[in-house]
Design an enzyme around this catalytic site. Structure first.
Site, PDB file in Angstrom:
ATOM      1  N   ASN A   7       0.829  -1.213   0.000  1.00 32.00           N
ATOM      2  CA  ASN A   7       0.000   0.000   0.000  1.00 32.00           C
ATOM      3  C   ASN A   7       0.859   1.257   0.000  1.00 32.00           C
ATOM      4  OD1 ASN A   7       0.850  -0.327   2.689  1.00 32.00           O
ATOM      5  ND2 ASN A   7      -1.021   0.566   3.522  1.00 32.00           N
TER       6      ASN A   7
ATOM      7  N   ASP B 121       3.492  -5.090  11.931  1.00 32.06           N
ATOM      8  CA  ASP B 121       2.704  -4.092  11.191  1.00 32.06           C
ATOM      9  C   ASP B 121       3.339  -2.717  11.411  1.00 32.06           C
ATOM     10  OD1 ASP B 121       0.908  -2.847   9.564  1.00 32.06           O
ATOM     11  OD2 ASP B 121      -0.782  -2.961  10.947  1.00 32.06           O
TER      12      ASP B 121
HETATM   13  O1  DOR Z   1      -2.791   0.928  11.087  1.00 30.35           O
HETATM   14  C1  DOR Z   1      -2.603   0.639   9.911  1.00 30.35           C
HETATM   15  N1  DOR Z   1      -1.679   1.285   9.182  1.00 30.35           N
HETATM   16  N2  DOR Z   1      -3.329  -0.343   9.345  1.00 30.35           N
HETATM   17  C2  DOR Z   1      -3.290  -0.582   8.016  1.00 30.35           C
HETATM   18  O2  DOR Z   1      -3.953  -1.458   7.547  1.00 30.35           O
HETATM   19  C3  DOR Z   1      -2.462   0.259   7.137  1.00 30.35           C
HETATM   20  C4  DOR Z   1      -1.323   0.795   7.885  1.00 30.35           C
HETATM   21  C5  DOR Z   1      -0.584   1.845   7.125  1.00 30.35           C
HETATM   22  O3  DOR Z   1      -0.197   1.602   5.979  1.00 30.35           O
HETATM   23  O4  DOR Z   1      -0.359   2.938   7.668  1.00 30.35           O
HETATM   24 ZN    ZN Z   2      -0.001  -3.084   7.706  1.00 21.88          ZN
HETATM   25 ZN    ZN Z   3      -3.517  -3.936   7.841  1.00 24.77          ZN
END
Ligand code: DOR
Ligand code: ZN
Ligand code: ZN
Length: 353
Positions: free
Chosen positions: A52, A235
């Site tokens: 992303n 994450d």
């Molecule tokens: O907290 C998040 N940040 N969840 C996501 O799914 C995307 C991610 C981001 O790319 O900042």
């Molecule tokens: Zn993520």
């Molecule tokens: Zn995510």
């Protein structure tokens, strides 16, 4: 493979299947190089980066270009491909994994996701889900029901299509239970350790999926202790500090530098065994990404066994804010080796040889 001295612990290299290294148009948040520095400072030798970015990695051409950039990093780089509009892009790119976001479901619909899963079942790619059903988002809120509804939907699709499914950053104990037998799951340090009560740093605590109630968090931790969780992943999602402190903060938490010490603090507290640390954050994720994390091949990390307070200003990446500020962690990462090349932390990540 585990060695003890009085003060140090040698572990296999850690592997994080879920990070956001940003770059390109989002380089003000983080760069590939900054992300790699954060990983090395955290004992992480291999990463699975997310698509992303801007632009979103949804074509074979972008996938190839990004893999080429990642291959120059001092950590082992893997990339989850984004959902293409034209599924033929998958045949051209042949990614080992594809990442599905709630935004993809909202944009393309579940029918497209089903077609993607069928295609991946044929090509042998695993489908990684950020599982929250966007039709259940209500004026900015993303309730637990959105995760549970998505998991049930994806379970049916997995059975129908035969796709290999991984559910990432699962935030609820029920999700771990519901995944048994058909999907693997990972949990983040923040969903295990932070909740709506103990995280009081405003925008710094904002993340998707949201932090949950203390009871839900404790039950998620109990699933981890019971050996029901497959992997641990950060994450790691960098945003600029000004963005996180603004009136409309973007979701995302930075934790690559301290994820291993936070996991080791659970070992220290007797919640999990040292073997669990290695299974959750090295063996299983290494197998999932198809990378080497074996100390005998020169992939290892050395931690000094001491308690310390997390300080964002000591982070090595571009993102130096964290909701774990002041949190007690255990085991300082002092060196990380990738394929026999040793990096150590001495103010900053530095190349030794
Ligand atoms: O907290 C998040 N940040 N969840 C996501 O799914 C995307 C991610 C981001 O790319 O900042
Ligand atoms: Zn993520
Ligand atoms: Zn995510």
């Amino acid at each position: 493979t585990l060695q003890f001295s009085n003060r140090h612990l040698v572990l296999p290299g850690m592997v994080d299947i879920h990070v956001h290294f940003r770059g390109w148009e989002l380089s003000y948040k983080e760069t590939l190089e900054g992300g790699a520095a954060a990983a090395l400072a955290g004992g992480v030798v291999a990463v699975g980066d997310m698509p992303n970015t801007r632009p979103h990695i949804r074509t074979a051409e972008l996938y190839r270009r990004r893999m080429e950039e990642g291959s120059r990093l001092p950590v082992v780089y893997r990339l989850h491909m984004g959902v293409p509009r034209d599924l033929a892009e998958l045949d051209a790119a042949r990614p080992p994994t594809v990442k599905v976001y709630p935004e993809d479901v909202a944009e393309f619909g579940w029918g497209h996701v089903e077609a993607l899963m069928r295609r991946c079942a044929g090509l042998g790619c695993a489908v990684v889900f950020h599982c929250e059903d966007p039709s259940l988002f209500r004026d900015g809120e993303r309730p637990p029901e959105a995760e549970l509804a998505c998991v049930e939907k994806v379970r049916r699709l997995a059975v129908d299509t035969g796709a290999r499914v991984h559910l990432t950053h699962v935030s609820l104990p029920q999700t771990v239970d519901a995944a048994r037998g058909w999907a693997t799951v990972d949990v983040t340090p923040h969903h295990l350790l932070l909740d709506r009560e103990n995280c009081r740093l405003g925008g710094l605590c904002l993340v998707n999926p949201r932090l949950r109630e203390p009871r839900q968090r404790r039950e998620l931790l109990a699933r981890l202790a019971a050996g029901l969780v497959d992997m641990y992943a950060t994450d790691h999602a960098p945003h600029a500090l000004e963005e996180k402190l603004s009136a409309a903060p973007p979701p995302g938490i930075c934790s690559l530098e301290v994820a291993l010490p936070l996991l080791l603090s659970l070992w220290r507290r007797g919640v999990i065994a040292l073997e669990d640390v290695v299974r959750l954050y090295s063996y299983r994720p290494a197998r999932f990404l198809g990378v080497n994390a074996d100390p005998t091949a020169g992939y290892f990390t050395v931690v000094r066994l001491e308690e310390f307070a997390v300080r964002g200003e000591e982070f090595a990446g571009t993102c130096r804010h964290t909701p774990f500020e002041g949190f007690k962690a255990f085991g300082r990462v002092v060196a990380t080796a990738v394929g026999g090349r040793v990096y150590f932390r001495d103010g900053e990540v530095e190349e030794l040889c």
